[in-house]
Structure formats: structure tokens, C-alpha cells
Design an enzyme around this catalytic site. Sequence first.
Site, PDB file in Angstrom:
ATOM      1  N   CYS A  25       0.866  -1.070  -0.015  1.00 40.03           N
ATOM      2  CA  CYS A  25      -0.074  -0.023  -0.061  1.00 40.03           C
ATOM      3  C   CYS A  25       0.848   1.372  -0.016  1.00 40.03           C
ATOM      4  O   CYS A  25       1.811   1.260   0.911  1.00 40.03           O
ATOM      5  CB  CYS A  25      -0.863   0.007   1.224  1.00 40.03           C
ATOM      6  SG  CYS A  25      -1.903   1.468   1.435  1.00 40.03           S
ATOM      7  N   CYS A  31      -1.074   6.678   6.980  1.00 46.08           N
ATOM      8  CA  CYS A  31      -2.141   5.853   7.775  1.00 46.08           C
ATOM      9  C   CYS A  31      -1.595   4.987   8.822  1.00 46.08           C
ATOM     10  O   CYS A  31      -0.419   4.312   8.511  1.00 46.08           O
ATOM     11  CB  CYS A  31      -2.709   4.915   6.396  1.00 46.08           C
ATOM     12  SG  CYS A  31      -4.042   3.914   7.278  1.00 46.08           S
ATOM     13  N   CYS A  47      -2.235  -0.127   9.146  1.00 46.46           N
ATOM     14  CA  CYS A  47      -1.501  -1.289   9.275  1.00 46.46           C
ATOM     15  C   CYS A  47      -0.310  -1.247   9.946  1.00 46.46           C
ATOM     16  O   CYS A  47       0.669  -0.006   9.654  1.00 46.46           O
ATOM     17  CB  CYS A  47      -1.399  -1.678   7.832  1.00 46.46           C
ATOM     18  SG  CYS A  47      -2.763  -2.360   7.036  1.00 46.46           S
ATOM     19  N   CYS A  75      -8.375   1.424   0.427  1.00 45.99           N
ATOM     20  CA  CYS A  75      -7.770   0.681   1.361  1.00 45.99           C
ATOM     21  C   CYS A  75      -7.543  -0.779   1.042  1.00 45.99           C
ATOM     22  O   CYS A  75      -8.423  -1.433   0.869  1.00 45.99           O
ATOM     23  CB  CYS A  75      -8.550   0.677   2.676  1.00 45.99           C
ATOM     24  SG  CYS A  75      -8.003  -0.475   4.132  1.00 45.99           S
ATOM     25  N   GLN A  89     -17.193 -10.402  13.563  1.00 44.70           N
ATOM     26  CA  GLN A  89     -15.750 -10.437  13.233  1.00 44.70           C
ATOM     27  C   GLN A  89     -15.589  -9.959  11.749  1.00 44.70           C
ATOM     28  O   GLN A  89     -16.202 -10.381  10.926  1.00 44.70           O
ATOM     29  CB  GLN A  89     -15.378 -12.273  13.153  1.00 44.70           C
ATOM     30  CG  GLN A  89     -15.367 -12.774  14.554  1.00 44.70           C
ATOM     31  CD  GLN A  89     -14.136 -12.347  15.308  1.00 44.70           C
ATOM     32  OE1 GLN A  89     -13.053 -11.923  14.621  1.00 44.70           O
ATOM     33  NE2 GLN A  89     -14.314 -12.219  16.676  1.00 44.70           N
ATOM     34  N   GLU A 118     -25.344 -10.193  27.170  1.00 43.73           N
ATOM     35  CA  GLU A 118     -24.419  -8.997  26.071  1.00 43.73           C
ATOM     36  C   GLU A 118     -25.327  -7.681  26.486  1.00 43.73           C
ATOM     37  O   GLU A 118     -26.404  -7.648  26.692  1.00 43.73           O
ATOM     38  CB  GLU A 118     -25.119  -9.180  24.803  1.00 43.73           C
ATOM     39  CG  GLU A 118     -24.869  -8.092  23.645  1.00 43.73           C
ATOM     40  CD  GLU A 118     -23.304  -7.799  23.551  1.00 43.73           C
ATOM     41  OE1 GLU A 118     -23.099  -6.686  23.764  1.00 43.73           O
ATOM     42  OE2 GLU A 118     -22.349  -8.558  23.676  1.00 43.73           O
ATOM     43  N   CYS A 174      -8.990 -10.693  21.847  1.00 46.84           N
ATOM     44  CA  CYS A 174      -8.162  -9.910  20.823  1.00 46.84           C
ATOM     45  C   CYS A 174      -7.189  -9.172  21.270  1.00 46.84           C
ATOM     46  O   CYS A 174      -6.623  -8.390  20.421  1.00 46.84           O
ATOM     47  CB  CYS A 174      -9.282  -8.976  19.886  1.00 46.84           C
ATOM     48  SG  CYS A 174      -9.864  -7.739  21.004  1.00 46.84           S
TER      49      CYS A 174
END
Length: 435
Positions: free
Chosen positions: A72, A80, A83, A159, A252, A305, A376
Site C-alpha cells: 500500500c 495511515c 496497518c 484501502c 468478526q 450482552e 483480541c
Amino acid sequence: MITVGTEIEMSVEDVAHGGWCVGRHDSQVVFVRHALPGERVRVRITERTSRFLRGEAVEVLTASPDRVEAPCAFAGPGMCGGCDWQHASLEAQRRLKGKVVADQLSRIAGLDLDVEVEELPGTPDGLGWRTRVRFSVDSEGRAGLRRHRSHDIEPIDRCLIAHPGVDELGVTEVHWENISDVEAVASATRADRAIVVTPTTAKLGALPDLKASSAVLRRFKGGRVQSVRGRKGVREDVAGREYRVGAGGFWQVHPAAAGTLSAAVLDALEPEAGETALDLYCGAGLFTGALAEAVGAEGRVMGVENGETAVRDATYNLKDLEQVRIERADVAKQMREWADVRADVVALDPPRAGAGAEVVRKVAGMKPRRIAYVSCDPATLARDIAAFDRSGYRLVGLRAFDAFPMTHHVECLAVLEPVKLARRHRERLDEDEKD
């Protein structure tokens, strides 16, 4: 004294959590982006604290064999911030993520493990996977992505990690007047597309025409969303079941992650017919549905939740399963009310902040025979694993998945059992290794 903007030469020693590498300059710790372990780099300092420096590698003097050219044009120092590892081969990215997970488990939970990060199918080049992208809009109405640790916006034309369905919307090609951000959402399994816009004014003005037919929603302060045009979300298919997911809700983002994690949780828990299962932080009901089908009509599954939209989605998605009960509540509060409940197996998938000590104690107090913890964030996972250990539950298995290629993020699944069962599990593994 080294100040912000100063450039220094240094050697990079190791990888650190958060997409950083780390080394020392004149005995001072320096965290560096856009570098790799083993490299000699020129670093521009971007932040100074009382304990360490932060910076970006603006020139590579001695390159690692793992270094590749970033695909990229917007990935690099000062651009950016989405990433972290485009300059590393995919094999190296997974190796670095495994090292970070192992380091966090060692430092925080006192566990010595080798962690292998598994590739998810469907994205062999690590691109085109992200089904939900939140673009920020600058003062000129251009959509872009925020720079690292900054509110500044990098305007982009595309992107590369965005899913093709997100690209179809053409968000970066239109002018967004009086809009502060645009979330583009694409179903991984259907043709459903949606955008969620956040206006800068109380009144939503005219929206530009998008390339793809899509639903449009408005986001209000506090995160609530309201349908403006079309359906309220997108549909996803996992293991033969359809899930409706609100466009502003959680799902996800890697196309293969939902199915892979759902199967992995079932493999970890091995739920049996007639058992009671808990699914904490259940979202739209992904694990709840899988567990309900496994325990059958004679069992029961209770999901918890706190998000209004997610609860509505989960209730709708699982309305055909009479053994399912969905509660809208803060998980810690609900666990206090369920003090006398006993569960055979528990799945939990908390946000990045983790479950926390109280939830860990309450889960352990239910005396489940097995717990599957999806996370995560390796740091909060390690913290909660240590808390489970203090509550009588030991780690008996860990899997890590590369659900976010090109970034530092990694999805983990920790499996825990009561100490006595864990000891037997370890003895069985030792016997298998001897054989």
C-alpha cells in the site's frame, strides 16, 4: 536531550506489543514503528515520556531478511496508521504476533509457551479481508484513515485490506459534506452492503450516491444508530445458520473468522446434549447458536450482552431455539444475579479491555468443567488467565489466529479447566508424547 523531531540511529532488538519494535539508544528504551527485529534504522522521534521514547523508522540502514515492500502506498512513516506490518512478510508477521502473545503470557501470567499463529483461509496475500472499515472525513469532505496516534486524517483512494464489498461502495471517491465519519460494511457471505454515517450537524443532509446499492444508517452521539434507508444491517451465514448483524454492531471482520472461531470454541468445550452453557459478551449470538445446537433441546444456553442492537439481533437470530435465553445486562452485574447458577461449559468473548477479576471469579464460581476464552488482546487475556489460575482454573490449550493480517492484532482462544482436570490433561499429554 533527545526531543521530538530528532533523528537517531539505532539497532532494533525485539518486537513489542502494539505493532512496535524495541531497542535502546544510549541506554534509553525506544519503541519504533515500521522496523523489524535485527535491523539498523534511522528513527525520527515522535514522542518522549519520562521512561521511553517513541519513533518511526524513516530509513532502513541494515534490512531484515523478513522485510518486503509494503503493497500500500499509504503505509509508512507519517501516513495511515491502520496497518502495522505491511513491511514484513506474512510468515514473519505471524511469527512476530506469536512472539508477542508468548511474551505477554510469560510476563503477566508466568506461562512459558510457544505460540503458533494460524493462517485463516481465503486471504493468501493478506489483503482484501476487512469487511468493516471506518473512514474519517476531513474538513474538505474527503474520506480517509487516521494517522498513527493522531487525529489527523490521511486521505486515501483505496484501502488494500478492505473487503471487495467495501470497495464496491466507493466511499473514498465521493464528497462527504457535513459528515465526520463513514463506516462501510459488507457481508462476507451475502450481497448485503451498508454505510453508517455520523453527521457533524443535528440534521442529516443529502447523501452522495454510492456505487453499490446499500442500506444507510445514521450514528448518534453515544453510538446509537438509526436506519435512514434500507435494512438495518447485513446478513451473515455461518455453519448453515443465518445471522442478522446490525450495521453498527460487532461481527468478526475477517470473512473466515466467524466460522473458524465458532468451530474452535465447540472443539474446545465439547458440549454434550443436555448440558448448560453460558455465552458471555454474546454479541449477535454466534457462539450461542453453535452451543445451543450442540446441547440440543434438553440443554440450555444463556447468553449475556449489554448492547441493545446486539441483543435485538441475537434474539432474532436464535428465535427458533427454545433452549436459548438472551439477557441484556452488564456481564458482571448479571453474574452477581446468577450466583447460584451452575454451568457445564462457558464461552466468553469480551471486548479488548478483557473480562476482569470479578467476572473471572464469578465464572469460576459456577464450576464449569471447561471454559473457552476468546480474546483480541494478549495483554488482557494474560491478565485474566492469571486471575483464573488464582480461582482454581489452569490453561490447558491455546490457539492463535491471524484474523487481522498486516496489523498487529491477533485473535486468541484460551481453554481452561479446573486444576484437577488440568493436571490429568497434562498427564495425558505427557503420556502421548512418550508414546
